[in-house]
Design a protein around this motif. Structure first.
Motif, short mmCIF file in Angstrom:
data_model
loop_
_atom_site.label_atom_id
_atom_site.label_comp_id
_atom_site.label_asym_id
_atom_site.label_seq_id
_atom_site.Cartn_x
_atom_site.Cartn_y
_atom_site.Cartn_z
N LEU A 92 0.84 -1.20 0.00
CA LEU A 92 0.00 0.00 0.00
C LEU A 92 0.87 1.25 0.00
CD1 LEU A 92 -2.85 1.22 0.12
CD2 LEU A 92 -2.64 1.18 2.61
N ALA A 93 1.90 1.27 0.83
CA ALA A 93 2.81 2.42 0.88
C ALA A 93 3.52 2.61 -0.46
CB ALA A 93 3.83 2.24 2.00
N PHE A 94 3.94 1.50 -1.08
CA PHE A 94 4.58 1.55 -2.39
C PHE A 94 3.65 2.19 -3.42
CE2 PHE A 94 5.06 -0.33 -6.59
CZ PHE A 94 6.40 -0.12 -6.87
N LEU A 95 2.38 1.74 -3.45
CA LEU A 95 1.42 2.27 -4.42
C LEU A 95 1.07 3.72 -4.14
CD1 LEU A 95 -0.89 -0.84 -4.87
CD2 LEU A 95 0.71 0.12 -6.55
N GLN A 96 1.00 4.12 -2.88
CA GLN A 96 0.75 5.52 -2.55
C GLN A 96 1.89 6.39 -3.09
OE1 GLN A 96 0.19 4.75 1.74
NE2 GLN A 96 -1.65 6.02 1.57
N ASP A 97 3.12 5.93 -2.91
CA ASP A 97 4.28 6.69 -3.39
C ASP A 97 4.28 6.74 -4.92
OD1 ASP A 97 6.83 8.07 -2.91
OD2 ASP A 97 7.69 6.31 -3.92
N LEU A 98 3.98 5.61 -5.56
CA LEU A 98 3.92 5.57 -7.02
C LEU A 98 2.84 6.53 -7.54
CD1 LEU A 98 4.90 4.27 -9.68
CD2 LEU A 98 3.14 2.51 -9.33
N TYR A 99 1.67 6.51 -6.91
CA TYR A 99 0.57 7.41 -7.29
C TYR A 99 1.03 8.87 -7.23
CZ TYR A 99 -3.98 9.74 -7.24
OH TYR A 99 -5.05 10.56 -7.53
N ARG A 100 1.66 9.22 -6.10
CA ARG A 100 2.14 10.59 -5.92
C ARG A 100 3.18 10.95 -6.98
NH1 ARG A 100 6.43 12.68 -3.96
NH2 ARG A 100 7.18 10.75 -3.03
N ARG A 101 4.11 10.06 -7.23
CA ARG A 101 5.18 10.35 -8.19
C ARG A 101 4.66 10.53 -9.61
NH1 ARG A 101 10.26 9.93 -6.34
NH2 ARG A 101 10.54 8.91 -4.34
N ILE A 102 3.80 9.62 -10.07
CA ILE A 102 3.37 9.74 -11.47
C ILE A 102 2.37 10.88 -11.67
CG2 ILE A 102 3.83 7.32 -11.94
CD1 ILE A 102 0.80 6.83 -12.04
N ASN A 103 1.62 11.23 -10.65
CA ASN A 103 0.63 12.30 -10.80
C ASN A 103 1.19 13.68 -10.49
OD1 ASN A 103 -2.04 11.08 -11.62
ND2 ASN A 103 -1.42 9.74 -9.95
N GLN A 104 2.30 13.75 -9.77
CA GLN A 104 2.91 15.05 -9.49
C GLN A 104 4.16 15.27 -10.34
OE1 GLN A 104 3.52 15.34 -5.26
NE2 GLN A 104 1.36 15.36 -4.83
N SER A 105 5.01 14.25 -10.42
CA SER A 105 6.27 14.40 -11.15
C SER A 105 6.19 13.92 -12.59
CB SER A 105 7.38 13.60 -10.44
OG SER A 105 7.50 14.00 -9.09
N GLY A 106 5.29 12.99 -12.86
CA GLY A 106 5.14 12.45 -14.21
C GLY A 106 6.12 11.35 -14.56
N HIS A 107 6.84 10.83 -13.57
CA HIS A 107 7.76 9.73 -13.83
C HIS A 107 7.97 8.93 -12.55
CE1 HIS A 107 11.06 11.78 -11.73
NE2 HIS A 107 10.63 12.87 -12.32
N THR A 108 8.67 7.80 -12.71
CA THR A 108 8.89 6.92 -11.57
C THR A 108 10.38 6.80 -11.23
OG1 THR A 108 8.94 4.98 -13.01
CG2 THR A 108 6.82 5.56 -12.01
N GLU A 109 11.22 7.65 -11.83
CA GLU A 109 12.65 7.58 -11.56
C GLU A 109 13.04 8.53 -10.44
OE1 GLU A 109 11.66 8.37 -14.85
OE2 GLU A 109 11.77 6.33 -15.61
N VAL A 110 14.06 8.11 -9.67
CA VAL A 110 14.62 8.95 -8.62
C VAL A 110 16.14 8.96 -8.76
CG1 VAL A 110 12.76 8.65 -6.95
CG2 VAL A 110 14.66 7.07 -6.93
N ASP A 111 16.76 10.07 -8.40
CA ASP A 111 18.21 10.18 -8.39
C ASP A 111 18.73 9.63 -7.07
OD1 ASP A 111 18.31 11.52 -10.88
OD2 ASP A 111 17.82 13.41 -9.90
N VAL A 112 19.74 8.76 -7.16
CA VAL A 112 20.37 8.19 -5.96
C VAL A 112 21.87 8.29 -6.10
CG1 VAL A 112 18.46 6.60 -5.45
CG2 VAL A 112 20.34 5.84 -6.88
N THR A 113 22.55 8.28 -4.95
CA THR A 113 24.00 8.29 -4.92
C THR A 113 24.48 7.08 -4.15
OG1 THR A 113 24.01 10.71 -4.95
CG2 THR A 113 26.04 9.63 -4.23
N CYS A 114 25.43 6.36 -4.73
CA CYS A 114 26.00 5.20 -4.07
C CYS A 114 26.78 5.66 -2.84
CB CYS A 114 26.92 4.44 -5.02
SG CYS A 114 27.78 3.05 -4.24
N PRO A 115 26.45 5.12 -1.66
CA PRO A 115 27.15 5.55 -0.44
C PRO A 115 28.61 5.10 -0.42
CG PRO A 115 25.62 3.76 0.06
CD PRO A 115 25.42 4.13 -1.37
#
Length: 133
Positions: A92-115
């Motif tokens: 449910l949390a995954f789908l809530q985040d996906l919903y927010r990302r595609i409807n606000q940002s328009g994509h499902t990609e995030v920038d990450v940095t290898c620690p």
């Protein structure tokens, strides 16, 4: 591709495939992890706000929005409120985040940095589909 029966112009992405972290287990014990979510419409957002279940419990808005925008989940014939209510909390949390990302940002990609090495990457948080890396 279409949203609520409307054909999308070429180049406009309206549906997003995903893979749930855990998956929905149906009454026969079948696991359903792969699915598709479409962009929400204004009608989705407005009509769910007036639902009596949302008036009684505002948290139920999430269930209704996901039920309306989940096009497919595994081999299930329909994704209804009962399916959404029975998802594991992590899904449910995954789908809530996906919903927010595609409807606000328009994509499902995030920038990450290898620690470890400090290298920057772009990661698709919708999950890898079988056969993809």
């Amino acid at each position: 591709m279409s949203v609520a029966g409307v054909v999308a112009p070429a180049g406009l992405r309206t549906e997003y495939p995903f893979v749930l972290p855990r998956g929905f287990v149906d009454e026969q014990g079948v696991l359903h992890r792969e699915g598709v979510m479409r962009l929400a419409t204004a009608r989705d957002e407005i009509s769910t706000q007036t639902d009596p279940r949302v008036r009684q419990n505002p948290s139920y808005l999430t269930v209704l929005l996901l039920e309306r925008t989940l096009v497919r989940l595994g081999a299930l014939p329909i994704v209804d409120t009962l399916v959404v209510e029975c998802l594991f909390a992590s899904d449910l949390a995954f789908l809530q985040d996906l919903y927010r990302r595609i409807n606000q940002s328009g994509h499902t990609e995030v920038d990450v940095t290898c620690p470890s090495c400090g290298h920057d990457y772009v990661v698709d948080i919708a999950g890898d589909l079988p056969g993809e890396a």
